[in-house]
Write an enzyme that holds these catalytic residues in place. Sequence first.
Site, PDB file in Angstrom:
ATOM      1  N   SER A   1       0.858  -1.178   0.000  1.00 30.01           N
ATOM      2  CA  SER A   1       0.000   0.000   0.000  1.00 30.01           C
ATOM      3  C   SER A   1       0.895   1.228   0.000  1.00 30.01           C
ATOM      4  O   SER A   1       2.120   1.123   0.037  1.00 30.01           O
ATOM      5  CB  SER A   1      -0.897  -0.002   1.230  1.00 30.01           C
ATOM      6  OG  SER A   1      -0.128   0.320   2.371  1.00 30.01           O
ATOM      7  N   LYS A   2       0.252   2.383   0.000  1.00 31.28           N
ATOM      8  CA  LYS A   2       0.999   3.645  -0.066  1.00 31.28           C
ATOM      9  C   LYS A   2       2.043   3.772   1.030  1.00 31.28           C
ATOM     10  O   LYS A   2       3.035   4.477   0.867  1.00 31.28           O
ATOM     11  CB  LYS A   2       0.021   4.824   0.033  1.00 31.28           C
ATOM     12  CG  LYS A   2      -0.841   4.968  -1.210  1.00 31.28           C
ATOM     13  CD  LYS A   2      -1.029   6.435  -1.591  1.00 31.28           C
ATOM     14  CE  LYS A   2      -1.681   6.591  -2.937  1.00 31.28           C
ATOM     15  NZ  LYS A   2      -3.111   6.223  -2.928  1.00 31.28           N
ATOM     16  N   ARG A   3       1.807   3.101   2.149  1.00 29.47           N
ATOM     17  CA  ARG A   3       2.767   3.164   3.264  1.00 29.47           C
ATOM     18  C   ARG A   3       4.151   2.673   2.828  1.00 29.47           C
ATOM     19  O   ARG A   3       5.166   3.035   3.403  1.00 29.47           O
ATOM     20  CB  ARG A   3       2.297   2.285   4.427  1.00 29.47           C
ATOM     21  CG  ARG A   3       1.228   2.902   5.272  1.00 29.47           C
ATOM     22  CD  ARG A   3       0.811   1.954   6.377  1.00 29.47           C
ATOM     23  NE  ARG A   3       0.253   0.720   5.845  1.00 29.47           N
ATOM     24  CZ  ARG A   3       0.723  -0.488   6.094  1.00 29.47           C
ATOM     25  NH1 ARG A   3       1.758  -0.649   6.867  1.00 29.47           N
ATOM     26  NH2 ARG A   3       0.150  -1.562   5.566  1.00 29.47           N
ATOM     27  N   HIS A   4       4.173   1.798   1.830  1.00 31.33           N
ATOM     28  CA  HIS A   4       5.442   1.180   1.438  1.00 31.33           C
ATOM     29  C   HIS A   4       6.145   1.903   0.307  1.00 31.33           C
ATOM     30  O   HIS A   4       7.197   1.499  -0.136  1.00 31.33           O
ATOM     31  CB  HIS A   4       5.198  -0.274   1.007  1.00 31.33           C
ATOM     32  CG  HIS A   4       4.506  -1.085   2.048  1.00 31.33           C
ATOM     33  ND1 HIS A   4       3.230  -1.567   1.891  1.00 31.33           N
ATOM     34  CD2 HIS A   4       4.913  -1.479   3.269  1.00 31.33           C
ATOM     35  CE1 HIS A   4       2.882  -2.244   2.975  1.00 31.33           C
ATOM     36  NE2 HIS A   4       3.883  -2.195   3.820  1.00 31.33           N
ATOM     37  N   GLY A   5       5.565   2.959  -0.168  1.00 26.40           N
ATOM     38  CA  GLY A   5       6.138   3.654  -1.323  1.00 26.40           C
ATOM     39  C   GLY A   5       5.008   3.920  -2.291  1.00 26.40           C
ATOM     40  O   GLY A   5       3.883   3.456  -2.078  1.00 26.40           O
TER      41      GLY A   5
END
Length: 464
Positions: A238-242
């Site tokens: 998800s966006k948390r990872h990049g």
Amino acid sequence: MTQIVTRFPPSPTGYLHIGGARTALFNYLYARQNDGKFILRIEDTDQARSTQEMTDAIIDAMHWLGLDFDEGPYFQSQRGDLYNRYVDKLLETGAAYYCSCTPEEVDEMRETARAAGLKPKYNGKCREQDLGPGPGRVVRFKTPLTGKVVFDDIIKGPIAWDVQEMDDFVIRRADGSAIYQMAVVVDDAEMGVTHVIRGDDHQNNTPKQILLYEAMGFPLPKFGHVPMILGPDKKKMSKRHGATSVMTYRELGYLPEAMLSYLVRLGWSHGDDELFTMAELLQKFSLEGLGKSASVFDMDKLNWTNSHFIKTGEVARLARLLGDLLQETSGIAPEQPYLEAIVPLYQTRAKTLKEMAEQAAFFFHTADTLPYDGAAVAKLLTPEIRGHLAVMASRMEALTAFDHKSLEDMAAAYLEETGLKFKALAQPIRVAITGSTTSPGLFETMEVLGRERTLARFQKALTL
Ligand code: GLU
């Protein structure tokens, strides 16, 4: 032999994301390798969430990656009549039926089943009622009551589903629109899709779809379900990872060929090989190389991959891409030959084009706009050093050739004459011509800047 036909059917409710691009790539490669056909189908039946903007963005991203499709884009929103013709056929053959149960009643059936410790399902109340059409009536598929749906997944091997896991699922809503399962099967069959390679988040849909294929008398394609992409914390990416949107990587200065090389390794392997050009992929890709376990998105590896393609990239092309990026981000349009001279200085230094643009920013200033690091100026441009720089400037003016060899010889002669060490002059010169204390090799940098810019910067530095 039947032609291999693959497809990529994104829903235009968001940008092309990493997982979608990877699936598209697998389908693209398999079609290309087999002289097959790769189809783009826009699954925009969710009218409320689908937008033209997202459709365009998805197509742009596919073009950027070079995943050209042979047919399409088809739009499911324009094919409703076709789906309905098939729903009608299923009604005619008795493979489907009208159901008058209200959503509340269906909820209750599910509740009752749940309370009895059973799988929450529609209980088949209208299955044998032979109802006709009417307001509020959906059409349900008559799922067989016993047996198993078995298929041999290209990636995961044999998968069996007990039909009792399924209920008589809806294939047409009360508003007359066909549901996703129906649209996908009709489209894949009508478009002659032979291989359905998709994320394993769709694996649970496959048994239902197989039942629909069979009921409509379509030949079955082969199915392959690709495991998910996880973040480094092993949670769904998800966006948390990049960034999850592919085009964000373009903005961040990644090369499309690096993205492809990196994406293909998320779920596919070929021995210990890590880097692939498209030509190599077309040669080496195989469905057998698709792995069963989830892959982990790793920014460091993507950076490493991008560095490789920057290092080995063709200078003229990298220069054009750097120029595009500069234009988009800073509104400047340096000449192509200038960019072509700059790029080689950074091919081993920059991991991304964005880094390259940032590191090379001093090249694109005039002496007047160049930002100088005040602390470095104060520390390094002492009155004594300024005296040396002034002499060197006049010698540079007199040089016949302004290339790094002549500049180096000139500097060596000057050091010899004055007894100064290279170190004593190198950083001050660097500050004078770049504004800061980091840059590629001094003489290469001066050569690329050229005499005029270099001298203007020397003059400017002497006034600071
Ligand atoms: N439209 C679906 C999605 O974007 C793809 C369905 C499929 O591959 O069958 O997830």
